[in-house]
Design a protein around this motif. Sequence first.
Motif, mmCIF file in Angstrom:
data_model
loop_
_atom_site.group_PDB
_atom_site.id
_atom_site.type_symbol
_atom_site.label_atom_id
_atom_site.label_comp_id
_atom_site.label_asym_id
_atom_site.label_seq_id
_atom_site.Cartn_x
_atom_site.Cartn_y
_atom_site.Cartn_z
ATOM 1 N N UNK A 131 -7.522 18.808 46.805
ATOM 2 C CA UNK A 131 -7.548 19.993 45.927
ATOM 3 C C UNK A 131 -8.895 20.718 45.940
ATOM 4 N N UNK B 53 -5.307 39.451 37.007
ATOM 5 C CA UNK B 53 -5.559 38.123 37.576
ATOM 6 C C UNK B 53 -6.371 37.272 36.613
ATOM 7 N N UNK B 54 -7.468 37.849 36.101
ATOM 8 C CA UNK B 54 -8.329 37.041 35.224
ATOM 9 C C UNK B 54 -7.641 36.800 33.884
ATOM 10 N N UNK C 261 -6.940 27.995 39.514
ATOM 11 C CA UNK C 261 -8.038 28.771 40.106
ATOM 12 C C UNK C 261 -7.607 29.371 41.445
ATOM 13 N N UNK C 262 -6.865 28.594 42.253
ATOM 14 C CA UNK C 262 -6.421 29.118 43.547
ATOM 15 C C UNK C 262 -5.441 30.268 43.368
ATOM 16 N N UNK D 229 -14.770 43.413 41.994
ATOM 17 C CA UNK D 229 -13.635 44.092 42.634
ATOM 18 C C UNK D 229 -13.348 45.424 41.940
ATOM 19 N N UNK D 230 -13.367 45.410 40.609
ATOM 20 C CA UNK D 230 -13.066 46.646 39.860
ATOM 21 C C UNK D 230 -14.120 47.704 40.147
ATOM 22 N N UNK E 270 -6.503 43.048 39.656
ATOM 23 C CA UNK E 270 -7.635 42.139 39.442
ATOM 24 C C UNK E 270 -7.820 41.834 37.958
ATOM 25 N N UNK E 271 -7.651 42.850 37.098
ATOM 26 C CA UNK E 271 -7.787 42.586 35.657
ATOM 27 C C UNK E 271 -6.707 41.633 35.184
ATOM 28 N N UNK F 202 -10.024 28.608 49.521
ATOM 29 C CA UNK F 202 -9.500 29.815 48.869
ATOM 30 C C UNK F 202 -10.652 30.757 48.514
ATOM 31 N N UNK G 102 -13.185 26.253 36.588
ATOM 32 C CA UNK G 102 -13.942 27.488 36.772
ATOM 33 C C UNK G 102 -14.327 28.064 35.408
ATOM 34 N N UNK H 200 -5.453 32.304 40.857
ATOM 35 C CA UNK H 200 -6.317 33.430 40.472
ATOM 36 C C UNK H 200 -6.945 34.070 41.710
ATOM 37 N N UNK H 201 -7.452 33.219 42.622
ATOM 38 C CA UNK H 201 -8.100 33.753 43.825
ATOM 39 C C UNK H 201 -7.100 34.482 44.709
ATOM 40 N N UNK I 257 -6.697 37.771 43.274
ATOM 41 C CA UNK I 257 -7.905 38.563 43.513
ATOM 42 C C UNK I 257 -7.919 39.088 44.955
ATOM 43 N N UNK I 258 -7.460 38.258 45.903
ATOM 44 C CA UNK I 258 -7.371 38.717 47.290
ATOM 45 C C UNK I 258 -6.386 39.862 47.409
ATOM 46 N N UNK J 75 -7.652 23.392 39.167
ATOM 47 C CA UNK J 75 -7.980 23.922 40.497
ATOM 48 C C UNK J 75 -6.816 24.722 41.061
ATOM 49 N N UNK K 275 -11.250 34.515 49.971
ATOM 50 C CA UNK K 275 -11.473 35.647 49.083
ATOM 51 C C UNK K 275 -12.777 36.353 49.438
ATOM 52 N N UNK L 262 -5.128 34.088 34.378
ATOM 53 C CA UNK L 262 -5.811 32.814 34.581
ATOM 54 C C UNK L 262 -6.241 32.206 33.242
ATOM 55 N N UNK M 270 -12.016 38.572 52.282
ATOM 56 C CA UNK M 270 -11.331 39.791 51.835
ATOM 57 C C UNK M 270 -12.326 40.775 51.247
ATOM 58 N N UNK N 182 -15.222 33.892 36.687
ATOM 59 C CA UNK N 182 -13.980 34.587 37.044
ATOM 60 C C UNK N 182 -14.109 36.063 36.704
ATOM 61 N N UNK O 94 -14.054 39.374 39.213
ATOM 62 C CA UNK O 94 -13.089 40.461 39.017
ATOM 63 C C UNK O 94 -13.811 41.788 38.807
ATOM 64 N N UNK P 26 -9.385 24.564 47.258
ATOM 65 C CA UNK P 26 -9.939 25.602 46.392
ATOM 66 C C UNK P 26 -11.170 26.237 47.036
#
Lengths: 106, 130
Positions: free
Chosen positions: A14, B83-84, B33-34, A94-95, B80-81, A21, A82, B36-37, B40-41, B30, A25, B87, A28, A87, A91, A18
């Motif tokens: 795990x 997503x968090x 979290x993945x 990105x925004x 994205x908003x 991942x 996390x 969420x990621x 986000x992607x 976890x 990201x 989460x 990306x 987090x 985000x 993660x």
Amino acid sequence: MGGVSTGGRDPGLQPERTRLAWRRTTLSSTVAAVLAVKTALHAGTSAGFVVCALCCALWLGFLWVAHHRIRALTTSPRPAALAPRHATAAVLCAVAMAVCAAVLVV
Amino acid sequence: MIEFVRNLRLWFAPEQVRQEGSTPDYRFSLANERTFLAWLRTALALIGGGFAVDQFLPDLRWAWRVGLALALLGAGVLCSLRAVNHWVRCEQAMRRGEDLPASRFPAVLSLVVAVVAVAMVVVVLVGWAG
């Protein structure tokens, strides 16, 4: 816990998944940042350069968050969850990049 | 909407999330979290798509180009908003031992992407004809 082997390594990998991942990201966000820089420099104005610098800074900010999390995931066999702060930071990068894009496009 | 504002505070306050319930198995956190990621992607891909529309479709009329780009960028921001927010809600639900929150968002996003894709096809065909 039955799923965790005696060596302390999770057989389901795990933390590794993660970590990967986060890597995906980051990739990306790099693609988005490259497209942003291309658009900003294509505009050729001084405002374009400011937005270009801003996008680079946002990319570095995301990289920083990802780096911290990846380090936390690799050092501990049972990493903590996390933090919401991180987090939210990821985000918001990105925004903010989307807002830069909207400024450039219009 | 009120719940969203309440969750907004939790985004910045990890202590508050940890106050209630019990810490779930780290593997569930976890996995959350993945997820969420992954969202986000998706958001980053939509934002990249917005840039790409602006850069690689220069022959489009201004209104179409900007409209499509803004639609993709707006979808990216929402994604994205959300997503968090999702989460945080999942993390809370796992701590309280409740069911995970159900969401209409995936369906809405799929519809938006489908509409944008159809719009792209129409725009490209019309662009060739005209």
